[in-house]
Design a protein around this motif. Sequence first.
Motif, PDB file in Angstrom:
ATOM      1  N   ILE A 341       0.863  -1.186   0.000  1.00 42.40           N
ATOM      2  CA  ILE A 341       0.000   0.000   0.000  1.00 42.40           C
ATOM      3  C   ILE A 341       0.894   1.228   0.000  1.00 42.40           C
ATOM      4  CG2 ILE A 341      -1.858   1.215   1.188  1.00 42.40           C
ATOM      5  CD1 ILE A 341      -2.338  -1.439   2.761  1.00 42.40           C
ATOM      6  N   ALA A 342       0.636   2.169  -0.894  1.00 46.93           N
ATOM      7  CA  ALA A 342       1.473   3.366  -0.970  1.00 46.93           C
ATOM      8  C   ALA A 342       0.621   4.595  -1.247  1.00 46.93           C
ATOM      9  CB  ALA A 342       2.540   3.213  -2.056  1.00 46.93           C
ATOM     10  N   ALA A 343       1.039   5.721  -0.697  1.00 46.49           N
ATOM     11  CA  ALA A 343       0.422   7.017  -0.999  1.00 46.49           C
ATOM     12  C   ALA A 343       1.522   8.062  -0.936  1.00 46.49           C
ATOM     13  CB  ALA A 343      -0.688   7.336  -0.008  1.00 46.49           C
ATOM     14  N   SER A 344       1.695   8.796  -2.024  1.00 45.51           N
ATOM     15  CA  SER A 344       2.777   9.770  -2.095  1.00 45.51           C
ATOM     16  C   SER A 344       2.266  11.129  -2.542  1.00 45.51           C
ATOM     17  CB  SER A 344       3.855   9.293  -3.082  1.00 45.51           C
ATOM     18  OG  SER A 344       4.844  10.299  -3.254  1.00 45.51           O
ATOM     19  N   THR A 374       1.158 -12.085   0.692  1.00 46.74           N
ATOM     20  CA  THR A 374       2.293 -12.969   0.923  1.00 46.74           C
ATOM     21  C   THR A 374       3.470 -12.517   0.065  1.00 46.74           C
ATOM     22  OG1 THR A 374       1.505 -14.524  -0.768  1.00 46.74           O
ATOM     23  CG2 THR A 374       0.853 -14.953   1.498  1.00 46.74           C
ATOM     24  N   ASN A 375       4.665 -12.730   0.589  1.00 43.43           N
ATOM     25  CA  ASN A 375       5.897 -12.322  -0.073  1.00 43.43           C
ATOM     26  C   ASN A 375       5.883 -10.828  -0.404  1.00 43.43           C
ATOM     27  OD1 ASN A 375       8.496 -12.696  -1.051  1.00 43.43           O
ATOM     28  ND2 ASN A 375       7.794 -13.212  -3.121  1.00 43.43           N
ATOM     29  N   ILE A 376       5.630 -10.026   0.618  1.00 43.00           N
ATOM     30  CA  ILE A 376       5.609  -8.562   0.522  1.00 43.00           C
ATOM     31  C   ILE A 376       6.941  -8.036   1.068  1.00 43.00           C
ATOM     32  CG2 ILE A 376       4.372  -6.472   1.189  1.00 43.00           C
ATOM     33  CD1 ILE A 376       2.700  -8.439  -0.479  1.00 43.00           C
ATOM     34  N   THR A 377       7.490  -7.007   0.415  1.00 43.59           N
ATOM     35  CA  THR A 377       8.748  -6.430   0.900  1.00 43.59           C
ATOM     36  C   THR A 377       8.503  -5.258   1.840  1.00 43.59           C
ATOM     37  OG1 THR A 377       9.888  -7.122  -1.129  1.00 43.59           O
ATOM     38  CG2 THR A 377      10.961  -5.430   0.213  1.00 43.59           C
ATOM     39  N   ILE A 378       7.631  -4.326   1.460  1.00 41.54           N
ATOM     40  CA  ILE A 378       7.262  -3.194   2.316  1.00 41.54           C
ATOM     41  C   ILE A 378       5.752  -3.213   2.487  1.00 41.54           C
ATOM     42  CG2 ILE A 378       7.212  -0.671   2.545  1.00 41.54           C
ATOM     43  CD1 ILE A 378       9.745  -0.550   0.876  1.00 41.54           C
ATOM     44  N   ALA A 379       5.284  -3.211   3.730  1.00 36.32           N
ATOM     45  CA  ALA A 379       3.841  -3.272   3.977  1.00 36.32           C
ATOM     46  C   ALA A 379       3.148  -2.003   3.495  1.00 36.32           C
ATOM     47  CB  ALA A 379       3.580  -3.494   5.464  1.00 36.32           C
ATOM     48  N   GLY A 380       3.671  -0.839   3.900  1.00 39.09           N
ATOM     49  CA  GLY A 380       3.017   0.408   3.511  1.00 39.09           C
ATOM     50  C   GLY A 380       3.968   1.580   3.536  1.00 39.09           C
ATOM     51  N   SER A 381       3.730   2.529   2.641  1.00 35.62           N
ATOM     52  CA  SER A 381       4.531   3.757   2.579  1.00 35.62           C
ATOM     53  C   SER A 381       3.593   4.930   2.341  1.00 35.62           C
ATOM     54  CB  SER A 381       5.560   3.666   1.443  1.00 35.62           C
ATOM     55  OG  SER A 381       6.281   4.871   1.319  1.00 35.62           O
ATOM     56  N   PHE A 382       3.519   5.839   3.320  1.00 42.54           N
ATOM     57  CA  PHE A 382       2.632   7.002   3.226  1.00 42.54           C
ATOM     58  C   PHE A 382       3.472   8.263   3.412  1.00 42.54           C
ATOM     59  CE2 PHE A 382      -0.032   3.493   4.466  1.00 42.54           C
ATOM     60  CZ  PHE A 382      -1.223   3.700   3.784  1.00 42.54           C
ATOM     61  N   THR A 399      -3.410  -8.496   6.908  1.00 45.32           N
ATOM     62  CA  THR A 399      -2.263  -9.324   7.284  1.00 45.32           C
ATOM     63  C   THR A 399      -1.332  -9.446   6.085  1.00 45.32           C
ATOM     64  OG1 THR A 399      -3.590 -10.603   8.853  1.00 45.32           O
ATOM     65  CG2 THR A 399      -1.503 -11.554   8.134  1.00 45.32           C
ATOM     66  N   LEU A 400      -0.115  -8.937   6.254  1.00 41.48           N
ATOM     67  CA  LEU A 400       0.868  -8.936   5.180  1.00 41.48           C
ATOM     68  C   LEU A 400       2.098  -9.713   5.642  1.00 41.48           C
ATOM     69  CD1 LEU A 400       0.552  -5.149   4.240  1.00 41.48           C
ATOM     70  CD2 LEU A 400      -0.551  -7.088   3.097  1.00 41.48           C
ATOM     71  N   SER A 401       2.385 -10.777   4.956  1.00 43.44           N
ATOM     72  CA  SER A 401       3.539 -11.612   5.278  1.00 43.44           C
ATOM     73  C   SER A 401       4.749 -11.093   4.515  1.00 43.44           C
ATOM     74  CB  SER A 401       3.251 -13.070   4.908  1.00 43.44           C
ATOM     75  OG  SER A 401       4.385 -13.866   5.118  1.00 43.44           O
ATOM     76  N   LEU A 402       5.746 -10.602   5.275  1.00 46.50           N
ATOM     77  CA  LEU A 402       6.911  -9.985   4.644  1.00 46.50           C
ATOM     78  C   LEU A 402       7.972 -11.030   4.319  1.00 46.50           C
ATOM     79  CD1 LEU A 402       7.280  -6.735   6.799  1.00 46.50           C
ATOM     80  CD2 LEU A 402       5.822  -7.177   4.809  1.00 46.50           C
ATOM     81  N   ASN A 403       8.723 -10.775   3.250  1.00 49.50           N
ATOM     82  CA  ASN A 403       9.773 -11.705   2.851  1.00 49.50           C
ATOM     83  C   ASN A 403      11.089 -11.390   3.564  1.00 49.50           C
ATOM     84  OD1 ASN A 403      10.971  -9.528   1.387  1.00 49.50           O
ATOM     85  ND2 ASN A 403       9.638  -9.983  -0.361  1.00 49.50           N
ATOM     86  N   SER A 404      12.080 -12.195   3.333  1.00 47.57           N
ATOM     87  CA  SER A 404      13.356 -12.054   4.043  1.00 47.57           C
ATOM     88  C   SER A 404      14.125 -10.810   3.620  1.00 47.57           C
ATOM     89  CB  SER A 404      14.218 -13.296   3.802  1.00 47.57           C
ATOM     90  OG  SER A 404      14.450 -13.485   2.416  1.00 47.57           O
ATOM     91  N   ALA A 405      13.785 -10.248   2.458  1.00 43.31           N
ATOM     92  CA  ALA A 405      14.467  -9.041   1.996  1.00 43.31           C
ATOM     93  C   ALA A 405      13.942  -7.786   2.661  1.00 43.31           C
ATOM     94  CB  ALA A 405      14.323  -8.914   0.477  1.00 43.31           C
ATOM     95  N   SER A 406      12.882  -7.910   3.434  1.00 39.20           N
ATOM     96  CA  SER A 406      12.254  -6.737   4.024  1.00 39.20           C
ATOM     97  C   SER A 406      13.068  -6.189   5.199  1.00 39.20           C
ATOM     98  CB  SER A 406      10.845  -7.093   4.501  1.00 39.20           C
ATOM     99  OG  SER A 406      10.243  -5.997   5.135  1.00 39.20           O
ATOM    100  N   ILE A 408      12.172  -2.749   6.042  1.00 38.38           N
ATOM    101  CA  ILE A 408      11.241  -1.698   6.462  1.00 38.38           C
ATOM    102  C   ILE A 408       9.835  -2.260   6.396  1.00 38.38           C
ATOM    103  CG2 ILE A 408      10.337   0.606   5.949  1.00 38.38           C
ATOM    104  CD1 ILE A 408      12.984   1.181   4.500  1.00 38.38           C
ATOM    105  N   THR A 409       9.068  -2.094   7.464  1.00 39.67           N
ATOM    106  CA  THR A 409       7.682  -2.559   7.420  1.00 39.67           C
ATOM    107  C   THR A 409       6.743  -1.442   6.967  1.00 39.67           C
ATOM    108  OG1 THR A 409       7.467  -2.081   9.786  1.00 39.67           O
ATOM    109  CG2 THR A 409       8.040  -4.338   9.151  1.00 39.67           C
TER     110      THR A 409
END
Length: 449
Positions: A341-344, A374-382, A399-406, A408-409
């Motif tokens: 999820i992103a908002a800029s 599933t396999n999300i890197t960044i959950a949200g960026s606002f 519910t967002l399951s982050l991957n090992s590269a994450s 930043i949540t």
Amino acid sequence: MLVALLLLLALSDGVRVNGDGGGRQCESSPALKPRPHTVSILEFGAVGDGKTLNTIAFQNAIFYLKSFADKGGAQLYVPTGTWITQSFNLTSHLTLFLEKGAVIIGSQDPFHWDVVDPLPSYGRGVEVPGGRYQSLINGYMLHDVVITGNNGTIDGKGLAWWELFSSHSLNHSRPHLIELVASDHVVVSNLTFLNAPAYSIHPVYCSNVHIHNVSISAPPESPYTVGIVPDSSDLVCIEDCIIATGYDAIALKSGWDEYGIAFGRPTENVHIRRVHLQAASGSTIAFGSDMSGGISNVLVENVHLYNSESGIEFRTTRGRGGYMKEIMISDIEMKNIYTAIAASGHCGSHPDDKFDPHALPLLDRIVLQDMLGTNITIAGSFAGLQESPFNNICLSNITLSLNSASSITWECSNVFGFSDSVLPKPCPELETFSHCLSLPSINMKTAVM
């Protein structure tokens, strides 16, 4: 030409369907009645050999069928074959029907494409100042238009256009596959769209648009190719579609800076459901960044997003003005998404130096609920604007399951909202309110939590 367009568009406002839209446009699907008159493109000398240019045949056929507009309308039948053509214009009370195995191909020679004025809500070509290449299939001030088939195909053969864009060699902004302007009661269904030079389906200044059961595809490396773009349009339904593009899958827009503000036509009463979306370098569902006329009363539900840079994204910047508000997004399944999820408030360019830097956009009353990733890197960026923070962002049951590269949540600045049952736990700015505000103008499941 531009003045005439503005006058005609002002008149077209009078034919919009009354009503509040209700947020559930897809609940009232149009019933497609058979046209009383049908002709085949073969009757006008077209040759489907993949070599012959059939522009004159399409133009003559549609000119002939125009005479049936007051007799219940007519259908232009395109049989199995490969039909190369330049741009052609549709007419009211017309069905364009592509049989299974029928492929309409756009000529790859830019000299075969007419140049038309920029849209008044944009003021110039989006990619190159000045005019823009006319789209492959066009409609202007039309009523009751159907573009459908038995899974026929419209192929833009966009490689030549993508190379011109990437090498900065375009003389004018790229064409789209279908563009309908200031038209109402439009249906696009049961077709495959391939390799659009830019957008695949672009309804602009339209009302009562139903797009369903279409497949849209462009290679992941194709630059800024977009699937469906409702633009300053209202009463729009998009359902049961599969879209995979180079940039955005679905993008809602409503004009660019001072031109969009002056034109003042929002995108509103939009319903998107049961779609499978992939966007290689963009967002599967994007709002903006060209949103100066406003975007509101949008319901997105039961969608699958996968293998994309961004899932849901809101884009804007200083100078845009306008608003994005009263939007509900629910029942979302994401897989292999970099930013869920992103908002800029710092996204997008300006058409020229005439924009007002004090025209601040508004982002307010956005509900996102019932999401699983599933396999999300960044959950949200606002990242809102200090002068105009993003407000009333409401998150629930996510519910967002982050991957090992994450690493930043969540990232948050200049945003205020509410969250409940969200994992991973969002930033404090999204726990500002004790509850989520309701969205009374959207007739949907309650947004009160």
